[in-house]
Design a protein around this motif. Structure first.
Motif, PDB file in Angstrom:
ATOM      1  N   ILE A   1      52.791  29.331  50.785  1.00  0.00           N
ATOM      2  CA  ILE A   1      52.561  29.674  52.196  1.00  0.00           C
ATOM      3  C   ILE A   1      53.236  31.006  52.548  1.00  0.00           C
ATOM      4  O   ILE A   1      52.748  31.771  53.369  1.00  0.00           O
ATOM      5  N   GLU A   2      54.376  31.249  51.915  1.00  0.00           N
ATOM      6  CA  GLU A   2      55.156  32.445  52.276  1.00  0.00           C
ATOM      7  C   GLU A   2      55.896  32.931  51.035  1.00  0.00           C
ATOM      8  O   GLU A   2      56.379  32.121  50.247  1.00  0.00           O
TER       9      GLU A   2
ATOM     10  N   THR B   1      58.813  39.903  53.641  1.00  0.00           N
ATOM     11  CA  THR B   1      58.186  38.579  53.614  1.00  0.00           C
ATOM     12  C   THR B   1      56.685  38.763  53.795  1.00  0.00           C
ATOM     13  O   THR B   1      56.251  39.444  54.727  1.00  0.00           O
TER      14      THR B   1
ATOM     15  N   THR C   1      52.955  36.839  54.140  1.00  0.00           N
ATOM     16  CA  THR C   1      52.196  35.602  54.389  1.00  0.00           C
ATOM     17  C   THR C   1      50.717  35.965  54.430  1.00  0.00           C
ATOM     18  O   THR C   1      50.355  37.144  54.439  1.00  0.00           O
ATOM     19  N   ARG C   2      49.898  34.930  54.544  1.00  0.00           N
ATOM     20  CA  ARG C   2      48.442  35.112  54.611  1.00  0.00           C
ATOM     21  C   ARG C   2      48.001  36.026  55.741  1.00  0.00           C
ATOM     22  O   ARG C   2      46.978  36.673  55.674  1.00  0.00           O
TER      23      ARG C   2
ATOM     24  N   ASN D   1      50.381  38.054  57.968  1.00  0.00           N
ATOM     25  CA  ASN D   1      51.278  39.037  58.614  1.00  0.00           C
ATOM     26  C   ASN D   1      50.943  40.450  58.133  1.00  0.00           C
ATOM     27  O   ASN D   1      49.913  40.667  57.468  1.00  0.00           O
TER      28      ASN D   1
ATOM     29  N   PHE E   1      50.457  39.640  49.873  1.00  0.00           N
ATOM     30  CA  PHE E   1      50.361  38.190  49.655  1.00  0.00           C
ATOM     31  C   PHE E   1      49.124  37.886  48.803  1.00  0.00           C
ATOM     32  O   PHE E   1      49.181  37.112  47.853  1.00  0.00           O
TER      33      PHE E   1
END
Ligand SMILES: Cc1cc2nc3c(=O)[nH]c(=O)nc-3n(C[C@H](O)[C@H](O)[C@H](O)COP(=O)(O)OP(=O)(O)OC[C@H]3O[C@@H](n4cnc5c(N)ncnc54)[C@H](O)[C@@H]3O)c2cc1C
Length: 455
Positions: A121-122, A134, A136-137, A139, A145
């Motif tokens: 997920i992250e 970081t 994510t899908r 951001n 990602f």
């Protein structure tokens, strides 16, 4: 600052201190890559020993946060304690969560849950240009990602990951279905995966084993709280050998932990080459050393010393080419692949694993089509070279075959692609963009150089 944040910050600081132009490599106690090369003196080894722990398991949200170098063995133990497991657990105990993201991971739940990284997920990433970010899908780093899978540590390193989990039961009950030919086996794979069941019974797992063109089995697994018929669970961590049981039994039951690691004890069947399946040697072989990382270390030593090659030479046998590959082809092309494979390469057994992507838009650096069922075919052995055949002849044939059948090949082992073929297969334009954004100075190697040129 948490212990993890301190470890990540320390890694970043050490990375920043590596002089410009010097190559970096992760210093890990284990690896499941099959590209053996010596560490040149100019390579800086980045110690990641402080990044191999499970940070948190949340049994309510069914997620876990782990550091990038956590082995699946450690991860699985932490989640089973909560009656949970990762959605896909690659078969070899020392594959790490970051390694399975960067190099792709697959197992018998992949027909429903896709590749191992598809339940991430992250991701916290140390990028090639030294930032800790970081992704994510959705951001601002969604491109990274989506681009990390199949990037093999050439865009950045996964420092921690948040991963979805699934509930488990105590046992996995197995059925081994025999098939007399590849076509009927492929047809059954397509039907069972479409229905998610066989003869009205839902399945949680499916994989297959091909012993030769006339003998193949699909193994269906389903979670159960009670062992069917109250029978005792089988144990293949001792004298019995799991892959041999597939030919012998039509039904079986394993504890869930033993099912997850059923292939590790004998490295699928590859421990055979090291004598570990000989009844006498097996009895003498300590239990704790019957595992894939031990066998891999022995093979690595042999490759470095060239011992088995010399023995073949003394026996007057032709040299052998290592053929250690995982490929996938669409299920409707599986029979064609296996026919050509038996004829031209001839390795057995062969592992089959159906896989369908979970992500509707796919993954740019490994362009499998979403909504299409593929079958991963794994084969790990060596094939004799004919008179005048150069090293690479057999691997090259596989690359051609896979291309002809609309398939793909993993990059954890030897590859012989030309630059043009490689970037056509692995999306050169998308990779160039990612490299520009996350490693513009080229501190990490280029994917083609790492996977092909530096063989
Ligand atoms: C005989 C054999 C059979 C295999 N069978 C299967 C199989 O059935 N199913 C399956 O899923 N896989 C299989 N694999 C492949 C294996 O999953 C991949 O090679 C995987 O990348 C290994 O992960 P590792 O953690 O051991 O990473 P390593 O071997 O240490 O590294 C692999 C690559 O990933 C990079 N990397 C490692 N950690 C990170 C990180 N944290 N962030 C970014 N990059 C990183 C490294 O730089 C390196 O390029 C098989 C491999 C072999 C040799």
């Amino acid at each position: 600052m948490t212990v993890h944040q301190a470890a990540a910050a320390d890694l970043r600081a050490r990375y920043a201190r590596v002089p410009e132009g010097q190559r970096v490599r992760l210093a890990k106690p284990t690896s499941n890559l099959f590209r053996f090369r010596s560490d040149g003196a100019r390579i800086a080894r980045l110690d990641v020993g402080a990044l191999d722990q499970v940070l948190e398991v949340d049994p309510v949200a069914r997620t876990a946060k782990v550091q990038g170098m956590t082995t699946y063995e450690r991860f699985v133990d932490a989640t089973l304690a909560h009656g949970l497991m990762p959605m896909v657990v690659p078969q070899l105990k020392t594959i790490t969560v970051g390694g399975a993201l960067a190099g792709l991971g697959i197992e018998s739940s992949s027909f429903a849950n896709g590749l191992a990284h598809e339940s991430v997920i992250e991701i916290e990433v140390l990028t090639g240009d030294g930032r800790l970010i970081t992704a994510t899908r959705d951001n601002e780093h969604a491109d990274l990602f989506r681009g990390l899978p199949n990037s093999y540590g050439t865009l950045g390193y996964a420092v921690s990951l948040t991963v979805e989990l699934q509930p488990v039961k105590r046992y996995v009950a197995l059925r081994h279905l025999p098939f007399p030919d590849a076509a009927s086996c492929a047809e059954a794979i397509a039907t069972i995966c479409r229905d998610g069941s066989y003869e009205g019974t839902p399945i949680d797992f499916i994989d297959g084993t091909v012993f030769d063109a006339g003998e193949q089995y699909l193994t269906l697994g389903r979670f159960t709280d009670e062992a069917p018929g109250g029978r005792a669970a089988s144990d293949y961590t001792g004298q019995q050998i799991y892959y041999r049981s597939i030919q012998r039994l039509r039904e079986d039951v394993l504890t869930t932990r033993d099912y997850i690691w059923r292939w590790d004890t004998d490295w699928f069947w590859c421990s055979r080459a090291l004598g570990a399946q000989h009844p006498v040697i097996r009895r003498l072989w300590p239990d704790r050393y019957r595992r894939s990382d031990v066998y891999r270390k022995l093979v690595a030593l042999d490759r470095r010393r060239g011992f088995s090659g010399r023995v073949r030479g003394w026996q007057g046998l032709p040299p052998e080419e290592p053929v250690i590959q995982d490929i996938e082809v669409p299920v409707e092309r599986l029979a064609e692949f296996l026919d050509a494979f038996h004829r031209d390469i001839g390795i057995s057994p062969v592992w089959l694993c159906p896989v369908k992507l979970r992500e509707p838009s796919g993954w740019p650096l490994y362009p499998m089509e979403p909504d299409r069922l593929y079958v991963n075919v794994g084969f790990w052995s060596a094939v004799a070279l004919g008179e005048g055949q150069p090293m690479g002849t057999h691997n090259r044939r596989i690359e051609e075959l896979v291309a002809d059948l609309d398939g793909h090949k993993s990059l954890y082992s030897d590859s012989y692609y030309t630059v043009e073929e490689f970037w056509q297969n692995y999306n050169g334009p998308a990779y160039t963009e990612l490299k520009k954004s996350y490693d513009p100075g080229g501190r990490l190697p280029d994917l083609y150089d790492k996977c092909v040129r530096e063989r």
